[in-house]
Design a protein around this motif. Structure first.
Motif, PDB file in Angstrom:
ATOM      1  N   ALA A 114       0.904  -1.330  -0.221  1.00  0.00           N
ATOM      2  CA  ALA A 114      -0.170  -0.223  -0.218  1.00  0.00           C
ATOM      3  C   ALA A 114       0.759   1.186   0.345  1.00  0.00           C
ATOM      4  O   ALA A 114       0.321   2.022  -0.537  1.00  0.00           O
ATOM      5  N   TRP A 115       1.886   0.804   0.492  1.00  0.00           N
ATOM      6  CA  TRP A 115       2.979   2.828   0.535  1.00  0.00           C
ATOM      7  C   TRP A 115       3.399   2.530  -0.486  1.00  0.00           C
ATOM      8  O   TRP A 115       3.742   3.680  -0.640  1.00  0.00           O
ATOM      9  N   VAL A 116       3.918   1.625  -1.157  1.00  0.00           N
ATOM     10  CA  VAL A 116       4.175   1.650  -2.101  1.00  0.00           C
ATOM     11  C   VAL A 116       3.629   2.460  -3.871  1.00  0.00           C
ATOM     12  O   VAL A 116       3.298   2.812  -4.365  1.00  0.00           O
ATOM     13  N   ALA A 117       2.545   1.848  -3.743  1.00  0.00           N
ATOM     14  CA  ALA A 117       1.157   2.500  -4.184  1.00  0.00           C
ATOM     15  C   ALA A 117       0.715   3.654  -4.100  1.00  0.00           C
ATOM     16  O   ALA A 117       0.906   4.185  -5.038  1.00  0.00           O
ATOM     17  N   ARG A 118       0.883   4.156  -2.436  1.00  0.00           N
ATOM     18  CA  ARG A 118       1.295   5.789  -2.645  1.00  0.00           C
ATOM     19  C   ARG A 118       1.908   6.661  -3.171  1.00  0.00           C
ATOM     20  O   ARG A 118       2.411   7.088  -3.492  1.00  0.00           O
ATOM     21  N   ARG A 119       3.299   5.966  -2.627  1.00  0.00           N
ATOM     22  CA  ARG A 119       4.255   6.443  -3.383  1.00  0.00           C
ATOM     23  C   ARG A 119       4.307   6.692  -5.221  1.00  0.00           C
ATOM     24  O   ARG A 119       4.539   8.331  -5.393  1.00  0.00           O
ATOM     25  N   ARG A 120       3.852   5.709  -5.735  1.00  0.00           N
ATOM     26  CA  ARG A 120       3.567   6.144  -6.827  1.00  0.00           C
ATOM     27  C   ARG A 120       2.890   6.878  -7.466  1.00  0.00           C
ATOM     28  O   ARG A 120       3.152   7.497  -8.249  1.00  0.00           O
ATOM     29  N   ASN A 121       2.130   6.604  -6.489  1.00  0.00           N
ATOM     30  CA  ASN A 121       0.746   7.890  -7.493  1.00  0.00           C
ATOM     31  C   ASN A 121       1.089   9.224  -7.014  1.00  0.00           C
ATOM     32  O   ASN A 121       0.961  10.109  -8.026  1.00  0.00           O
ATOM     33  N   ARG A 122       1.611   9.515  -5.710  1.00  0.00           N
ATOM     34  CA  ARG A 122       2.514  10.548  -5.932  1.00  0.00           C
ATOM     35  C   ARG A 122       3.687  11.459  -6.693  1.00  0.00           C
ATOM     36  O   ARG A 122       3.472  12.228  -7.792  1.00  0.00           O
ATOM     37  N   ASN A 123       4.198  10.046  -7.239  1.00  0.00           N
ATOM     38  CA  ASN A 123       5.345  10.431  -8.379  1.00  0.00           C
ATOM     39  C   ASN A 123       4.205  10.654  -9.797  1.00  0.00           C
ATOM     40  O   ASN A 123       5.348  11.926 -10.673  1.00  0.00           O
ATOM     41  N   GLN A 124       3.433   9.819  -9.927  1.00  0.00           N
ATOM     42  CA  GLN A 124       3.063  10.031 -11.311  1.00  0.00           C
ATOM     43  C   GLN A 124       1.921  11.576 -11.255  1.00  0.00           C
ATOM     44  O   GLN A 124       2.299  12.150 -11.844  1.00  0.00           O
ATOM     45  N   LEU A 125       1.718  11.885 -10.125  1.00  0.00           N
ATOM     46  CA  LEU A 125       0.751  13.243 -10.096  1.00  0.00           C
ATOM     47  C   LEU A 125       1.944  14.542  -9.946  1.00  0.00           C
ATOM     48  O   LEU A 125       1.941  15.504 -10.335  1.00  0.00           O
TER      49      LEU A 125
ATOM     50  N   SER B  74      19.475   7.793  -9.879  1.00  0.00           N
ATOM     51  CA  SER B  74      19.709   6.262 -10.190  1.00  0.00           C
ATOM     52  C   SER B  74      20.172   5.601 -10.516  1.00  0.00           C
ATOM     53  O   SER B  74      20.549   4.301 -10.401  1.00  0.00           O
ATOM     54  N   ALA B  75      21.584   6.017 -10.170  1.00  0.00           N
ATOM     55  CA  ALA B  75      22.531   4.875 -10.326  1.00  0.00           C
ATOM     56  C   ALA B  75      22.643   4.056  -8.504  1.00  0.00           C
ATOM     57  O   ALA B  75      22.934   3.195  -8.080  1.00  0.00           O
ATOM     58  N   LYS B  76      22.434   5.358  -7.869  1.00  0.00           N
ATOM     59  CA  LYS B  76      22.534   4.833  -6.262  1.00  0.00           C
ATOM     60  C   LYS B  76      21.492   3.511  -6.551  1.00  0.00           C
ATOM     61  O   LYS B  76      21.857   3.175  -5.418  1.00  0.00           O
TER      62      LYS B  76
ATOM     63  N   LEU C 246      12.012   0.174  -4.832  1.00  0.00           N
ATOM     64  CA  LEU C 246      12.830   0.614  -5.517  1.00  0.00           C
ATOM     65  C   LEU C 246      12.679   1.086  -7.145  1.00  0.00           C
ATOM     66  O   LEU C 246      13.578   1.763  -7.888  1.00  0.00           O
ATOM     67  N   MET C 247      11.977   0.117  -7.171  1.00  0.00           N
ATOM     68  CA  MET C 247      11.613  -0.033  -9.209  1.00  0.00           C
ATOM     69  C   MET C 247      10.203   0.245  -9.392  1.00  0.00           C
ATOM     70  O   MET C 247       9.692   0.742  -8.311  1.00  0.00           O
ATOM     71  N   THR C 248      10.121   0.737 -11.079  1.00  0.00           N
ATOM     72  CA  THR C 248       8.326   1.579 -11.028  1.00  0.00           C
ATOM     73  C   THR C 248       7.428   0.685 -11.512  1.00  0.00           C
ATOM     74  O   THR C 248       6.439   0.925 -12.185  1.00  0.00           O
TER      75      THR C 248
ATOM     76  N   PRO D 197       4.844  -2.017 -13.023  1.00  0.00           N
ATOM     77  CA  PRO D 197       3.799  -3.057 -11.807  1.00  0.00           C
ATOM     78  C   PRO D 197       3.778  -4.273 -11.224  1.00  0.00           C
ATOM     79  O   PRO D 197       5.212  -4.684 -11.674  1.00  0.00           O
ATOM     80  N   LEU D 198       3.350  -4.347 -10.078  1.00  0.00           N
ATOM     81  CA  LEU D 198       3.245  -4.530  -9.464  1.00  0.00           C
ATOM     82  C   LEU D 198       3.520  -6.704  -9.912  1.00  0.00           C
ATOM     83  O   LEU D 198       3.897  -7.556  -9.154  1.00  0.00           O
ATOM     84  N   GLN D 199       2.739  -6.673 -10.881  1.00  0.00           N
ATOM     85  CA  GLN D 199       2.491  -8.171 -11.367  1.00  0.00           C
ATOM     86  C   GLN D 199       3.829  -9.015 -11.894  1.00  0.00           C
ATOM     87  O   GLN D 199       4.019  -9.747 -11.987  1.00  0.00           O
ATOM     88  N   THR D 200       3.881  -7.702 -12.716  1.00  0.00           N
ATOM     89  CA  THR D 200       5.256  -7.656 -13.712  1.00  0.00           C
ATOM     90  C   THR D 200       6.949  -8.253 -12.108  1.00  0.00           C
ATOM     91  O   THR D 200       7.806  -8.990 -12.834  1.00  0.00           O
ATOM     92  N   LEU D 201       6.736  -6.759 -11.364  1.00  0.00           N
ATOM     93  CA  LEU D 201       7.635  -7.310 -10.582  1.00  0.00           C
ATOM     94  C   LEU D 201       7.633  -8.911  -9.150  1.00  0.00           C
ATOM     95  O   LEU D 201       8.370  -9.851  -9.665  1.00  0.00           O
ATOM     96  N   ASN D 202       6.291  -9.502  -9.411  1.00  0.00           N
ATOM     97  CA  ASN D 202       5.545 -10.814  -8.621  1.00  0.00           C
ATOM     98  C   ASN D 202       6.506 -12.112  -9.521  1.00  0.00           C
ATOM     99  O   ASN D 202       7.264 -12.935  -9.833  1.00  0.00           O
ATOM    100  N   GLY D 203       6.409 -11.687 -11.361  1.00  0.00           N
ATOM    101  CA  GLY D 203       7.453 -12.256 -12.285  1.00  0.00           C
ATOM    102  C   GLY D 203       8.525 -12.342 -12.429  1.00  0.00           C
ATOM    103  O   GLY D 203       9.400 -13.160 -12.250  1.00  0.00           O
ATOM    104  N   ILE D 204       9.275 -11.017 -12.311  1.00  0.00           N
ATOM    105  CA  ILE D 204      10.503 -11.197 -11.708  1.00  0.00           C
ATOM    106  C   ILE D 204      10.907 -11.832 -10.318  1.00  0.00           C
ATOM    107  O   ILE D 204      11.809 -12.497 -10.552  1.00  0.00           O
ATOM    108  N   LYS D 205      10.883 -11.356  -9.050  1.00  0.00           N
ATOM    109  CA  LYS D 205      10.324 -12.735  -7.979  1.00  0.00           C
ATOM    110  C   LYS D 205      10.771 -13.687  -8.500  1.00  0.00           C
ATOM    111  O   LYS D 205      11.390 -14.583  -7.504  1.00  0.00           O
ATOM    112  N   ASN D 206       9.499 -14.004  -9.437  1.00  0.00           N
ATOM    113  CA  ASN D 206       9.486 -15.730  -9.249  1.00  0.00           C
ATOM    114  C   ASN D 206      10.675 -16.726 -10.051  1.00  0.00           C
ATOM    115  O   ASN D 206      11.338 -17.551  -9.963  1.00  0.00           O
ATOM    116  N   VAL D 207      11.184 -15.246 -10.520  1.00  0.00           N
ATOM    117  CA  VAL D 207      12.134 -15.473 -11.387  1.00  0.00           C
ATOM    118  C   VAL D 207      13.824 -16.051 -10.769  1.00  0.00           C
ATOM    119  O   VAL D 207      14.002 -16.698 -10.805  1.00  0.00           O
ATOM    120  N   LEU D 208      14.027 -14.930  -9.702  1.00  0.00           N
ATOM    121  CA  LEU D 208      14.610 -14.950  -9.198  1.00  0.00           C
ATOM    122  C   LEU D 208      14.770 -15.925  -7.982  1.00  0.00           C
ATOM    123  O   LEU D 208      15.914 -16.611  -7.511  1.00  0.00           O
TER     124      LEU D 208
END
Length: 272
Positions: free
Chosen positions: A123-134, A152-154, A188-190, A192-203
């Motif tokens: 929920a915190w990540v979603a709020r943070r992303r919404n703020r960044n988009q606005l 970005s590099a850091k 730390l990434m932007t 979508p959460l479903q994409t992150l879930n797929g990356i998580k499964n691979v790792l």
């Protein structure tokens, strides 16, 4: 192995494979089951790592559509996960078995805390992303643009470092590494959460495969358990990728917490 033990292990494998694909922390189902059936904690962990690896791969394949266009990201993350898994397996094989048995209850409690706080983190990540988009960061390409590039590099260095540390944890004790990865990448990434879930499964699959390969040649393994968990987790990985997203996350978390607490109580009681 008696016949009903085999059925229990297969069912636990299906459940763990499904949970790993959707939430992570399926080990908190299978590890307590194996310990309750009389397997030593180290054998339960090593057999888990090998037996659940096919399920992790199955879950990753189930998310192949969400992984479209993520080849470069995976190429940068996978070495950190693999190296971390190697370090984690070395720690497990180097430390005495009684040290592992003392550490595991703490790790399970940590995993349970992560499972419980995951909705708040998401929920915190979603709020943070919404703020960044606005209110996107401004700048005309001058000093502000350079600062943004520096940040970005850091962030990339921090992200890969945390993925490496999660790989160490996963190589030592796999429970809730998926929850850790989702929390780290979600912050730390932007994508979508479903994409992150797929990356998580691979790792997570990479960590389990590496740990499983090391354990197969140098650790106590119950191969019948591995086979049963592999069959169950492959089925569960596909179910999780297809229908697991429709299940109640609250119900899944509640089951994980109950089983995890039972494992902690059992492990602590075994030392009394």
């Amino acid at each position: 192995m008696v016949w009903w033990h085999a059925i229990v292990i297969v069912v636990a494998g299906v459940w763990a494979g499904m949970i790993n694909a959707v939430v992570g922390s399926g080990t908190l189902v299978t590890f307590p089951v194996l310990v309750a059936l009389g397997y030593p904690p180290v054998t339960a962990t090593t057999s888990n790592a090998i037996g659940l690896a096919p399920g992790s791969v199955s879950g990753a394949i189930g998310y192949r559509h969400e992984l479209g266009g993520q080849a470069r990201t995976l190429a940068s993350f996978l070495p950190a996960s693999i190296l971390g898994a190697v370090v984690g397996t070395i720690l497990l094989l180097s430390l005495p078995a009684n040290a592992f048995e003392m550490i595991v209850p703490v790790l399970i409690v940590l995993a349970l805390v992560l499972v419980l706080i995951q909705p708040k983190v998401s929920a915190w990540v979603a709020r943070r992303r919404n703020r960044n988009q606005l209110h996107p960061g401004g700048g005309d390409g001058g000093a502000d643009g350079g600062a943004a590039a520096g940040r970005s590099a850091k962030s990339a260095v921090l992200l890969i470092t945390l993925i490496f540390l999660t790989g160490i944890y996963g190589g030592y004790f796999t429970a809730a590494q998926g929850v850790m990865l989702m929390a780290i990448m979600g912050i730390l990434m932007t994508e979508p959460l479903q994409t992150l879930n797929g990356i998580k499964n691979v790792l997570a699959a990479a960590v389990n495969i590496v740990a499983g390969l090391v354990y197969a040649f140098s650790a106590p393994i119950s191969w019948p358990v591995v086979g049963l968990l592999a069959v169950g987790s492959v089925v569960g990985g596909q179910l999780g990728a297809k229908i697991g997203r429709k299940l109640s996350p609250r119900l899944l978390r509640a089951a994980i917490v109950v089983i995890g607490l039972a494992a902690v109580i059992q492990l602590i009681a075994s030392h009394w």
